[in-house]
Structures are given as C-alpha cells and as structure tokens.
Design an enzyme around this catalytic site. Structure first.
Site: not given
Ligand code: UFG
Length: 336
Positions: A31, A35, A84, A124, A126, A147, A151, A176-177, A197, A293
C-alpha cells in the site's frame, strides 16, 4: 495460504486483512498510503494478535513488486489498490487510467513471472450503470465515468488473461455500497477531506464535525423520493473475499460475483437508522439531484450464495451502530 493484499491499509482492505489473519492466512500488504494510514494495520495487528507484513509502495513499481513476490512467494492476491472517487475521476481521467490500469498490469505480469495463479479483484456495482435492479451478474454493463470505466476495463483484462492462461483463477467481486466498521470501533472508513459518500458524511454530522447533511434529491421515483442503494456491512464484504478466495483455490477460470444484500435502503431510511444509532437528530437539507446518480441500485446476490455459500448477515441498524462507534471513538480518523 500466503496472500498478498494490495491496498490492504484502506477501508475494505484493512477489514479483509484482519479477516484473513483471523482465518490463519499469512498476509503481506502492499500500500502506498496515498489514501490510507499505516495506523490501520497496527490496529489490525492488535485485533488479530499478529501482524500482516507491510511494504509501503505503489503497485505500479515493478521492481518493488518483483522483489516482494520473490521474498513472500504469494499463493494468491487480493487487489484493492486503486483510485476510487467518481467526481475526481471526471476531473483527472488520465490519473485514473494510469494508476488503476498500470498497477493491475504490473501486478498480473509479476504474478505470471512467479507462477501465482489466483487473484480476487475489487470491482464495483458501478459497472451496471443505470441498469434496472435487482442486478444480476449477467446484467448489461456500462460505466458512466472514468473510475467506473477503469473497473470495467480491468474486468476485461482479467477475462482475457484467464483465456490465455487456463491455470489462472480470477474472482471479480462487484461491491454494492460498503458501510459500517469493525465492532471494536478500532478500524473503519477514514475519508480524506469532505466525504463523497452518504454514510461517512452522516457519521461526521452525527459527531459534530459537519453541520448538516445534504440530501441529493427527494424527487426520485422511489417510495420516499430519495435514492435507494444496497448497503452492505464491511465485515460481510470481508467475509465475501475469503469465500471467493476459497472458491478460486480449486476453480480456475474467470468468475464474477455480486456482493450485496439484495435489499434497498433509501437516504431517508439511512438517516433514521443513524439517528437511532447515535440517539439524536441528524440535521439535513434537501438539495437538487447529484449529477450521475441513479434512483435505485440493489443486487441480486443469489450467485454468491449458490456458488460461494456466502450471504450478508448484518442489517442496516448494525451497520449504523458500528459506523457511529468507529466515528465517535475516532472523530479525526486514524490521524488523531
Ligand atoms: N447522497 C446524499 N448525500 C450525500 C452523499 C450521497 O444524499 O452527501 C445520496 C446519493 O444521492 C445516493 C446515496 O446517497 O442516492 C448513496 O450515495 P453514495 O455516494 O454513498 O454511493 P453511490 O451509490 O453514489 O456510489 C457508491 C461508491 C461508488 C461506487 C458505487 C457503486 O461511491 O464508488 O457506490 O454503486 F461505484
């Protein structure tokens, strides 16, 4: 197994690293802390009773990756590292393509050189764009921002790589979330700057760091007019990674699974659940819809249940209680 985890100091990465250690795996985290915070891994070590090894580096640096693989000899990789933020990706698309694609290619090339044939990738929901829920893995894909396109592109790279190498075992997880935190309140989500978020923002309003929440639109075609999402507890998500890792241990090929609960929750329902968790009202104002959205998104999680024997077990109230515990114990995140 010896598992190399990229992005293992981040929000989902740290919870998954803990779950891997608890399950008896040996873990090495790569890492670059762009972030995330090394403190998260120190806390993971405290919770697990033993540490993950840690290499502070960007996954794009192939000399570091080469040396790390040569030393650790990973049997599998979980690839979380990446940029992300949807809005930022629209403003800085080249950074997103360079970072997210280059790191994945470097990782796959290093795996190939070392005969490492198992990879679990953080994708994701998304990738479903504005698809009609419940979203199953064979729903049409189509991202609406850079973004999301990284993915989708990485999913395609992994699919092509698995065709070329029949020994390769790929598990793509479409989250999902993810919300919530470890029940200890010691690790959780620590976004930099103003949270993008919903739940991290609500958490900062609940603990007095921000004055009020903006609700982006109450005129959607949903029962209370606010956006509906499939929120999943980060511990359920972490368990999903272990189930996927288990599966690809002896199933080569390319596999995709949704990780969601299959249940939709509105913004107003999240506010109510969080008010129950923190014991006081969450001030909010309703603003116009946020660009990009969708009204509703939730998973059909049946494939993961059928193939992995995995399903989410935690509900919205537990997610909000755990989020609030983390936020109130660590009002400034890991840096305080
Ligand atoms: N929302 C607000 N106020 C806020 C933030 C969000 O009302 O301050 C609303 C949004 O309009 C939406 C819901 O809360 O209706 C959830 O928004 P989030 O930003 O929390 O989550 P998204 O579903 O927009 O996006 C998230 C991740 C993406 C990922 C996507 C997958 O941020 O990276 O889920 O579906 F791609």
């Amino acid at each position: 197994m010896r598992v190399l985890v990229t992005g293992g100091a981040g929000y989902i990465g740290s919870h998954t690293t803990l779950a891997l250690l608890e399950a008896g795996h040996d873990v090495l985290v790569v890492d670059d802390l762009t972030n995330s915070h090394a403190e998260s891994l120190r806390r993971v070590a405290t919770l697990a009773g033993r540490p993950a090894q840690f290499v502070e580096a960007n996954v794009r640096h192939d000399d570091v990756m080469e040396a790390t693989f040569a030393r650790f000899l990973p049997e599998a990789v979980i690839h979380f590292a990446g940029w992300k933020a949807v809005g930022e990706s629209v403003a800085k698309p080249l950074v997103y393509y360079r970072e997210n694609l280059d790191s994945t290619l470097t990782l796959l090339e290093t795996m190939q050189r070392h005969g490492c044939t198992r990879i679990v990738f953080s994708s994701s929901a998304t990738v479903y764009g504005a698809g009609e829920p419940p979203l199953s893995e064979d729903a049409p894909t189509g991202a609406t921002n850079p973004y999301g396109r990284t993915k989708l592109m990485i999913e395609e790279i992994l699919a092509d790589a698995s065709v070329a190498d029949p020994d390769l075992a790929v598990g793509v997880l479409r989250y999902f979330n993810p919300i919530g935190a470890h029940a200890s309140g010691m690790i959780g989500e620590d976004p930099q700057g103003i949270p993008n978020n919903l739940v991290p923002y609500v958490a900062q309003v609940a603990t007095g760091r921000r004055a009020e929440l903006s609700v982006f639109g109450d005129d959607y075609d949903t029962p209370d007019g606010t956006g509906i999402r499939d929120y999943i507890h980060v511990l359920d998500l972490a368990a999903g990674h272990l189930a996927a890792l288990d599966y690809i241990r002896d199933h080569a090929g390319y596999h995709v699974w949704n990780l969601g609960t299959g249940r939709g929750t509105s913004v107003f329902e999240i506010i109510s659940a969080y008010e129950r968790a923190c014991g006081h009202p969450i001030p909010y104002q309703v603003l116009p819809r946020r660009a990009g959205d969708v009204a509703r998104s939730f998973a059909d999680p049946s494939k993961a249940k059928r193939e992995l024997g995995w399903e989410a077990t935690r509900g919205i109230d537990e997610m909000c209680v755990d989020s609030y515990r983390w936020q109130s114990n660590n009002p400034r995140g890991f840096t305080a």
